[in-house]
Motif scaffolding. Structure first.
Motif, PDB file in Angstrom:
ATOM      1  N   GLY A 152      38.250  36.213  37.034  1.00  0.00           N
ATOM      2  CA  GLY A 152      37.589  36.078  38.320  1.00  0.00           C
ATOM      3  C   GLY A 152      36.639  34.892  38.331  1.00  0.00           C
ATOM      4  N   GLY A 153      36.107  34.611  39.513  1.00  0.00           N
ATOM      5  CA  GLY A 153      35.167  33.502  39.629  1.00  0.00           C
ATOM      6  C   GLY A 153      34.950  33.103  41.066  1.00  0.00           C
ATOM      7  N   LEU A 154      34.300  31.962  41.226  1.00  0.00           N
ATOM      8  CA  LEU A 154      33.999  31.416  42.548  1.00  0.00           C
ATOM      9  C   LEU A 154      34.956  30.269  42.841  1.00  0.00           C
ATOM     10  N   SER A 157      42.848  28.391  44.080  1.00  0.00           N
ATOM     11  CA  SER A 157      43.662  29.333  43.320  1.00  0.00           C
ATOM     12  C   SER A 157      42.879  29.916  42.154  1.00  0.00           C
ATOM     13  N   LEU A 158      43.253  31.124  41.772  1.00  0.00           N
ATOM     14  CA  LEU A 158      42.736  31.766  40.568  1.00  0.00           C
ATOM     15  C   LEU A 158      43.855  32.594  39.944  1.00  0.00           C
ATOM     16  N   ARG A 159      43.732  32.823  38.655  1.00  0.00           N
ATOM     17  CA  ARG A 159      44.699  33.663  37.954  1.00  0.00           C
ATOM     18  C   ARG A 159      43.943  34.750  37.206  1.00  0.00           C
ATOM     19  N   LEU A 160      44.256  35.983  37.528  1.00  0.00           N
ATOM     20  CA  LEU A 160      43.652  37.129  36.856  1.00  0.00           C
ATOM     21  C   LEU A 160      44.584  37.625  35.757  1.00  0.00           C
ATOM     22  N   SER A 161      43.977  38.102  34.671  1.00  0.00           N
ATOM     23  CA  SER A 161      44.740  38.655  33.560  1.00  0.00           C
ATOM     24  C   SER A 161      44.169  40.016  33.183  1.00  0.00           C
ATOM     25  N   CYS A 162      45.032  40.869  32.690  1.00  0.00           N
ATOM     26  CA  CYS A 162      44.594  42.200  32.252  1.00  0.00           C
ATOM     27  C   CYS A 162      45.495  42.647  31.108  1.00  0.00           C
ATOM     28  N   THR A 163      44.862  43.102  30.026  1.00  0.00           N
ATOM     29  CA  THR A 163      45.612  43.554  28.859  1.00  0.00           C
ATOM     30  C   THR A 163      45.210  44.976  28.495  1.00  0.00           C
ATOM     31  N   GLY A 198      36.919  45.664  36.232  1.00  0.00           N
ATOM     32  CA  GLY A 198      36.703  44.912  37.460  1.00  0.00           C
ATOM     33  C   GLY A 198      36.257  43.499  37.177  1.00  0.00           C
ATOM     34  N   THR A 199      36.782  42.586  37.968  1.00  0.00           N
ATOM     35  CA  THR A 199      36.377  41.181  37.869  1.00  0.00           C
ATOM     36  C   THR A 199      36.157  40.645  39.284  1.00  0.00           C
ATOM     37  N   LEU A 200      35.042  39.965  39.482  1.00  0.00           N
ATOM     38  CA  LEU A 200      34.645  39.533  40.822  1.00  0.00           C
ATOM     39  C   LEU A 200      35.319  38.222  41.207  1.00  0.00           C
ATOM     40  N   VAL A 201      35.933  38.234  42.370  1.00  0.00           N
ATOM     41  CA  VAL A 201      36.501  37.026  42.968  1.00  0.00           C
ATOM     42  C   VAL A 201      35.712  36.721  44.243  1.00  0.00           C
ATOM     43  N   THR A 202      35.145  35.530  44.304  1.00  0.00           N
ATOM     44  CA  THR A 202      34.386  35.114  45.485  1.00  0.00           C
ATOM     45  C   THR A 202      35.010  33.851  46.040  1.00  0.00           C
ATOM     46  N   VAL A 203      35.384  33.898  47.309  1.00  0.00           N
ATOM     47  CA  VAL A 203      36.008  32.758  47.970  1.00  0.00           C
ATOM     48  C   VAL A 203      35.056  32.261  49.046  1.00  0.00           C
ATOM     49  N   SER A 204      34.609  31.023  48.894  1.00  0.00           N
ATOM     50  CA  SER A 204      33.670  30.451  49.861  1.00  0.00           C
ATOM     51  C   SER A 204      34.422  29.686  50.947  1.00  0.00           C
ATOM     52  N   SER A 205      33.861  29.694  52.126  1.00  0.00           N
ATOM     53  CA  SER A 205      34.518  29.024  53.256  1.00  0.00           C
ATOM     54  C   SER A 205      34.103  27.567  53.365  1.00  0.00           C
ATOM     55  N   LYS A 242      41.499  33.038  50.615  1.00  0.00           N
ATOM     56  CA  LYS A 242      40.742  33.074  51.849  1.00  0.00           C
ATOM     57  C   LYS A 242      39.426  33.830  51.615  1.00  0.00           C
ATOM     58  N   PRO A 243      38.413  33.557  52.430  1.00  0.00           N
ATOM     59  CA  PRO A 243      37.139  34.286  52.259  1.00  0.00           C
ATOM     60  C   PRO A 243      37.326  35.805  52.286  1.00  0.00           C
ATOM     61  N   GLU A 244      38.282  36.283  53.043  1.00  0.00           N
ATOM     62  CA  GLU A 244      38.511  37.738  53.119  1.00  0.00           C
ATOM     63  C   GLU A 244      39.141  38.306  51.847  1.00  0.00           C
ATOM     64  N   ASP A 245      39.509  37.443  50.912  1.00  0.00           N
ATOM     65  CA  ASP A 245      39.989  37.912  49.614  1.00  0.00           C
ATOM     66  C   ASP A 245      38.831  38.218  48.661  1.00  0.00           C
ATOM     67  N   THR A 246      37.605  37.913  49.077  1.00  0.00           N
ATOM     68  CA  THR A 246      36.443  38.180  48.243  1.00  0.00           C
ATOM     69  C   THR A 246      36.310  39.671  47.975  1.00  0.00           C
ATOM     70  N   ALA A 247      36.259  40.026  46.695  1.00  0.00           N
ATOM     71  CA  ALA A 247      36.208  41.433  46.306  1.00  0.00           C
ATOM     72  C   ALA A 247      36.096  41.519  44.788  1.00  0.00           C
ATOM     73  N   VAL A 248      35.832  42.739  44.330  1.00  0.00           N
ATOM     74  CA  VAL A 248      35.994  43.031  42.901  1.00  0.00           C
ATOM     75  C   VAL A 248      37.432  43.483  42.704  1.00  0.00           C
ATOM     76  N   TYR A 249      38.123  42.843  41.787  1.00  0.00           N
ATOM     77  CA  TYR A 249      39.517  43.147  41.518  1.00  0.00           C
ATOM     78  C   TYR A 249      39.611  44.006  40.256  1.00  0.00           C
TER      79      TYR A 249
END
Length: 120
Positions: A8-10, A16-22, A113-120, A85-92
């Protein structure tokens, strides 16, 4: 069994961002693996899900922008998120349905959980 999520990140809108989970620990088999998200003040919603065998399911709001994949050899699931998009901002949160030798039934496990923040 534990799920460890990262990535996650800003990011600016359109990025684009890429989330990983193991998944780690004592496991016999993994059925579904997927991603959920929870925005501030809202409930948790399914974003994308994949079953062993490559069948996938996406929320309508992310179709065409997000891609889920998994590496069964590494007990891992990934979420490639494009055109954010800004509406994708959430904890994933990552999720996996796992059969563990210490549990009688298949059990849903959650990552931290990992935080994704999308700024406009």
């Amino acid at each position: 069994v534990q799920l460890q999520a990262s990535g996650g990140g800003l990011v600016q809108a359109g990025g684009s961002l890429r989330l990983s989970c193991t998944a780690s620990g004592s496991m016999i088999s993994i059925n579904t693996m997927g991603w959920y998200r929870q925005a501030p003040g809202q409930g948790r919603e399914m974003v994308a899900m994949t079953r062993s065998g490559a069948a996938t399911n996406y929320a309508t709001s992310v179709k065409g922008r997000f891609t889920i994949s998994r590496d069964d050899a590494k007990n891992s699931v990934f979420l490639e998120m494009n055109n954010l998009k800004p509406e994708d901002t959430a904890v994933y949160y990552c999720n996996a349905n796992i059969k563990s030798p210490s549990l009688e039934y298949w059990t849903n496990f959650w990552g931290q959980g990992t935080l994704v923040t999308v700024s406009s």
